[in-house]
Design a protein around this motif. Structure first.
Motif, PDB file in Angstrom:
ATOM      1  N   ALA A 205       0.811  -1.203   0.000  1.00  0.00           N
ATOM      2  CA  ALA A 205       0.000   0.000   0.000  1.00  0.00           C
ATOM      3  C   ALA A 205       0.852   1.263   0.000  1.00  0.00           C
ATOM      4  O   ALA A 205       0.385   2.331  -0.395  1.00  0.00           O
ATOM      5  CB  ALA A 205      -0.932   0.005   1.224  1.00  0.00           C
TER       6      ALA A 205
ATOM      7  N   GLU B  76       1.098   3.336  -3.249  1.00  0.00           N
ATOM      8  CA  GLU B  76       0.008   4.102  -3.809  1.00  0.00           C
ATOM      9  C   GLU B  76       0.209   5.587  -3.546  1.00  0.00           C
ATOM     10  O   GLU B  76       0.471   6.014  -2.427  1.00  0.00           O
ATOM     11  CB  GLU B  76      -1.333   3.660  -3.202  1.00  0.00           C
ATOM     12  CG  GLU B  76      -1.781   2.297  -3.684  1.00  0.00           C
ATOM     13  CD  GLU B  76      -3.203   2.008  -3.253  1.00  0.00           C
ATOM     14  OE1 GLU B  76      -3.895   2.955  -2.821  1.00  0.00           O
ATOM     15  OE2 GLU B  76      -3.612   0.848  -3.364  1.00  0.00           O
TER      16      GLU B  76
ATOM     17  N   ARG C 226      -1.788   9.071  -3.851  1.00  0.00           N
ATOM     18  CA  ARG C 226      -3.065   9.694  -4.136  1.00  0.00           C
ATOM     19  C   ARG C 226      -3.251  10.882  -3.216  1.00  0.00           C
ATOM     20  O   ARG C 226      -2.584  10.995  -2.189  1.00  0.00           O
ATOM     21  CB  ARG C 226      -4.222   8.716  -3.959  1.00  0.00           C
ATOM     22  CG  ARG C 226      -4.415   8.182  -2.559  1.00  0.00           C
ATOM     23  CD  ARG C 226      -5.569   7.199  -2.519  1.00  0.00           C
ATOM     24  NE  ARG C 226      -5.784   6.687  -1.181  1.00  0.00           N
ATOM     25  CZ  ARG C 226      -6.533   7.289  -0.270  1.00  0.00           C
ATOM     26  NH1 ARG C 226      -7.108   8.446  -0.534  1.00  0.00           N
ATOM     27  NH2 ARG C 226      -6.698   6.754   0.929  1.00  0.00           N
TER      28      ARG C 226
ATOM     29  N   ASP D 175      -4.544  12.869  -0.327  1.00  0.00           N
ATOM     30  CA  ASP D 175      -5.037  12.405   0.964  1.00  0.00           C
ATOM     31  C   ASP D 175      -5.800  13.492   1.685  1.00  0.00           C
ATOM     32  O   ASP D 175      -5.449  14.666   1.617  1.00  0.00           O
ATOM     33  CB  ASP D 175      -3.868  11.957   1.854  1.00  0.00           C
ATOM     34  CG  ASP D 175      -3.473  10.523   1.617  1.00  0.00           C
ATOM     35  OD1 ASP D 175      -4.298   9.765   1.105  1.00  0.00           O
ATOM     36  OD2 ASP D 175      -2.330  10.175   1.937  1.00  0.00           O
TER      37      ASP D 175
ATOM     38  N   GLU E 228      -5.745   9.789   5.390  1.00  0.00           N
ATOM     39  CA  GLU E 228      -6.639   8.696   5.023  1.00  0.00           C
ATOM     40  C   GLU E 228      -5.849   7.474   4.543  1.00  0.00           C
ATOM     41  O   GLU E 228      -6.226   6.333   4.806  1.00  0.00           O
ATOM     42  CB  GLU E 228      -7.604   9.146   3.917  1.00  0.00           C
ATOM     43  CG  GLU E 228      -8.624  10.183   4.355  1.00  0.00           C
ATOM     44  CD  GLU E 228      -9.768   9.589   5.160  1.00  0.00           C
ATOM     45  OE1 GLU E 228      -9.864   8.351   5.224  1.00  0.00           O
ATOM     46  OE2 GLU E 228     -10.562  10.364   5.711  1.00  0.00           O
ATOM     47  N   SER E 229      -4.736   7.720   3.842  1.00  0.00           N
ATOM     48  CA  SER E 229      -3.927   6.588   3.371  1.00  0.00           C
ATOM     49  C   SER E 229      -3.298   5.846   4.543  1.00  0.00           C
ATOM     50  O   SER E 229      -3.097   4.636   4.492  1.00  0.00           O
ATOM     51  CB  SER E 229      -2.834   7.076   2.420  1.00  0.00           C
ATOM     52  OG  SER E 229      -1.967   7.990   3.073  1.00  0.00           O
TER      53      SER E 229
END
Length: 287
Positions: A21, A24, A26, A28, A41-42
């Motif tokens: 993970a 990834e 992205r 957040d 959130e990640s």
């Protein structure tokens, strides 16, 4: 699940699981702040992958809140440990070295197993298993269960006179489970039928109705053989995930064995096999 349990699960997961993970990237959102540190959130998603489901009956919001609480707890306590210089403690360093080995082991084996167990390899294993499966015949049977010879003879005469088997079964059969379906028992193997019925069906042709009733301990049966078919193997899509897991486990065993064979190893304690745990229905690991 308590915060203590969640924290312990986090630590156990960090020891045993890989960390894909982290790759990834992205945008957040911030889930919490502890001092100047943001918990994203990640971070929550990454921690959740180790924790599993804290409480299947709770709402997604409640489960997420529990994970965030665990991360807050983790941050607060770890900051306190850093303020006391515990990162320089020899026990801590040894623990971190162990955790690093565990993470490296898992990452290496995950990558190596994925390379060894390709989609083509899984498909080939599936095809080989299907080819090795014995041919199993299934028969679709209807029956009318009667209590005596007279009732069975009446049913046979009605069917011979042109009344559909399904209609007679729905009216005359004593089998409440199948009479509403025209006596249809569905597709069965010979082993799933009472032996008396299996013997009778073996001599019948598709579409044929028995000329006389067949006696079993349940009563007298008037039979109709609808069709015969060969049982289809399970579809690749339904078994591929389980098949892949088994192949990856075998691949991991071989990878470790090969690595050990090429390493210089000295085990200086007696090589004693662990006894197999007895399955008495109790969870001895529970506290």
């Amino acid at each position: 699940m308590t915060i203590r349990h969640i924290r312990n699960a986090l630590l156990a997961g960090l020891m045993l699981a890989a960390a894909p993970a982290f790759a990834e990237e992205r945008a957040d959102q911030v889930a919490a702040r502890v001092g100047d540190t943001e918990i994203l959130e990640s971070d929550v998603a990454f921690a959740t992958s180790f924790l599993g489901d804290p409480n299947p009956e709770a709402t997604p919001e409640a489960r997420k809140s529990a994970v965030v609480d665990a991360l807050i707890d983790l941050k607060v306590v770890s900051d306190a440990a850093l303020r006391e210089g515990m990162e320089n403690d020899e026990t801590f360093k040894r623990q971190m070295a162990f955790l690093r080995q565990q993470a490296l082991r898992q990452a290496y084996l995950t990558k190596a197993a994925a390379a060894a167990v390709t989609e083509d390899a899984v498909r080939k294993a599936y095809d080989e298993r299907v080819a090795a499966m014995p041919v199993v015949e299934e028969v679709r049977v209807r029956h009318i269960l009667t209590k005596d010879q007279a009732s069975a003879d009446t049913a046979i005469r009605e069917i011979a006179g042109g009344t559909p088997f399904e209609e007679v079964a729905g009216r005359a059969s004593m089998d409440d489970a199948s009479k509403s379906k025209g006596g249809d028992l569905g597709f069965l193997t010979a082993e799933q039928l009472p032996p008396e019925l299996g013997t009778a069906i073996a001599a019948m042709k598709a579409g044929e109705t028995s000329a006389k009733p067949v006696a079993t301990p349940f009563g007298l049966h008037v039979l109709k053989l609808e069709e015969r078919r060969k049982r289809e193997p399970p579809a690749f899509e339904t078994v591929s995930a389980e098949l892949r897991r088994g192949m990856e486990a075998q691949a991991v065993g071989k990878i470790i064995a090969d690595l050990k064979a090429s390493a210089r190893i000295e085990k200086l304690v007696p090589d004693v096999a662990m006894p197999q745990a007895s399955d008495d229905g109790h969870d001895h690991g529970a506290n």
